[in-house]
Design a protein around this motif. Sequence first.
Motif, PDB file in Angstrom:
ATOM      1  N   ILE A   1      -3.936   6.147  -2.097  1.00 18.33           N
ATOM      2  CA  ILE A   1      -3.711   5.887  -0.670  1.00 18.33           C
ATOM      3  C   ILE A   1      -2.994   4.557  -0.494  1.00 18.33           C
ATOM      4  N   LYS A   2      -3.408   3.550  -1.240  1.00 22.16           N
ATOM      5  CA  LYS A   2      -2.715   2.249  -1.177  1.00 22.16           C
ATOM      6  C   LYS A   2      -1.260   2.394  -1.564  1.00 22.16           C
ATOM      7  N   SER A   3      -0.990   3.160  -2.619  1.00 25.89           N
ATOM      8  CA  SER A   3       0.386   3.343  -3.080  1.00 25.89           C
ATOM      9  C   SER A   3       1.225   4.083  -2.046  1.00 25.89           C
ATOM     10  N   PHE A   4       0.630   5.100  -1.409  1.00 23.42           N
ATOM     11  CA  PHE A   4       1.359   5.821  -0.372  1.00 23.42           C
ATOM     12  C   PHE A   4       1.628   4.920   0.826  1.00 23.42           C
ATOM     13  N   ALA A   5       0.656   4.107   1.202  1.00 24.94           N
ATOM     14  CA  ALA A   5       0.845   3.170   2.314  1.00 24.94           C
ATOM     15  C   ALA A   5       1.960   2.182   1.996  1.00 24.94           C
TER      16      ALA A   5
END
Length: 407
Positions: free
Chosen positions: A224-228
């Motif tokens: 999720i952090k990477s997608f954000a």
Amino acid sequence: MTPTLAAHIPGILAPEFEADPYSSYSLMRDEAPVYYDDQLQAYVLSRYADVARAFKDPAFTNRNYEWQLEPVHGRTIVQMDGREHATKRAIVAPSFRPKVLFGQLAPIIETNAVRLVDEFVARGGCEYSSEFSRLYPINVTADMMGLPVEDLETFRGWYTAIIDFLGNLTGDEDIAAAGIRARDAMAEYMLPIIADRRENPGDDLLSTLCTAEVDGTRMSDEEIKSFASLLLTAGGETTDKVLTSLVAKLVEHPDQLADVRRDRSLIAAALAETLRVAPPLHMVMRQTAEEIDIAGTSIPEGSTVICLIASANRDPATFAAPDCFDIHRTDVDAAREFSGASKQLAFVHGRHFCVGSLLAKQEVEVGINVLLDRTSDIRLSEGFVPVEEGVFTRAPRRLLLDLTPAT
């Protein structure tokens, strides 16, 4: 024999190329549609048919993102393949469907557009790039994720450092180090927020990603952090640049601007044509999973391949009068250009077609509508000529406009 570029054709790292890449693209398509660049250690494709094939043929993989994107974003869906890619894309995709974009996200998008446009229209002029297009997409994305407005300047600093990292074709060590620092700072900021949204979900995008699952699979905190990170930077950068290029093209073609002002349904066509003739991302990379023959050239397994989107989108074998900006052209159907059936390649083709294409369309349509609603005339400031800059991503860095407020 490995094909190379003739001396009279400026290569991607040549100063002459940045000044006018379109002339180089034309020569490449005619004389060197596939060649090996010693400086970049990559094969380069410039014709539409070859670039489109590289986006669709599974023999061209996204393994290059392991060293291109992963160092600053972490592992994202753009470098996944097979079932993993399909599952994670299925988790993300519902947040970018029309029902969401035209429903719960519409007020967020419009509020951000109105706030920024109203700040400069009353003055009768602006530097559009810095006062609108650089701020608007990242503001919208931060609001979508439920991140505090007081941290926007911090996000913009990370955004700039990571975009510079991604476009660092010469391998500048200072730029690389700044990108890594931004990655670490973003992770330190985002991961506690993601952990909190798992425990206390709201109605924001981060909460949706924390709670969504497909076939019993959820995204990890790191994913999720990477997608954000990808959405804040790569998504923001491309929307930023296409917003500037679109307005620049329209004010340079006042008859077409007048058509758009009269018929707002033409905004989609103007955006599609801008994506074709002046895409924000001029090139993407792929890596071969096996030896491949392209236009009579054998590309070895494991090779990096640079796909010149901006060249393919101006290939006369595919588009009529390809160097002309024409929102009324009949060889591009604007209704299809924001789906996997698109003809222009700015959103890529195949299984990795940009999941945020409709978000970009919605942001641009709302932003341009607000600008047109608030003005009766938009023109270049006297003596100002927009100049495109950049190699990896490209658009006018500055766009000075004189505006007549609507009465």
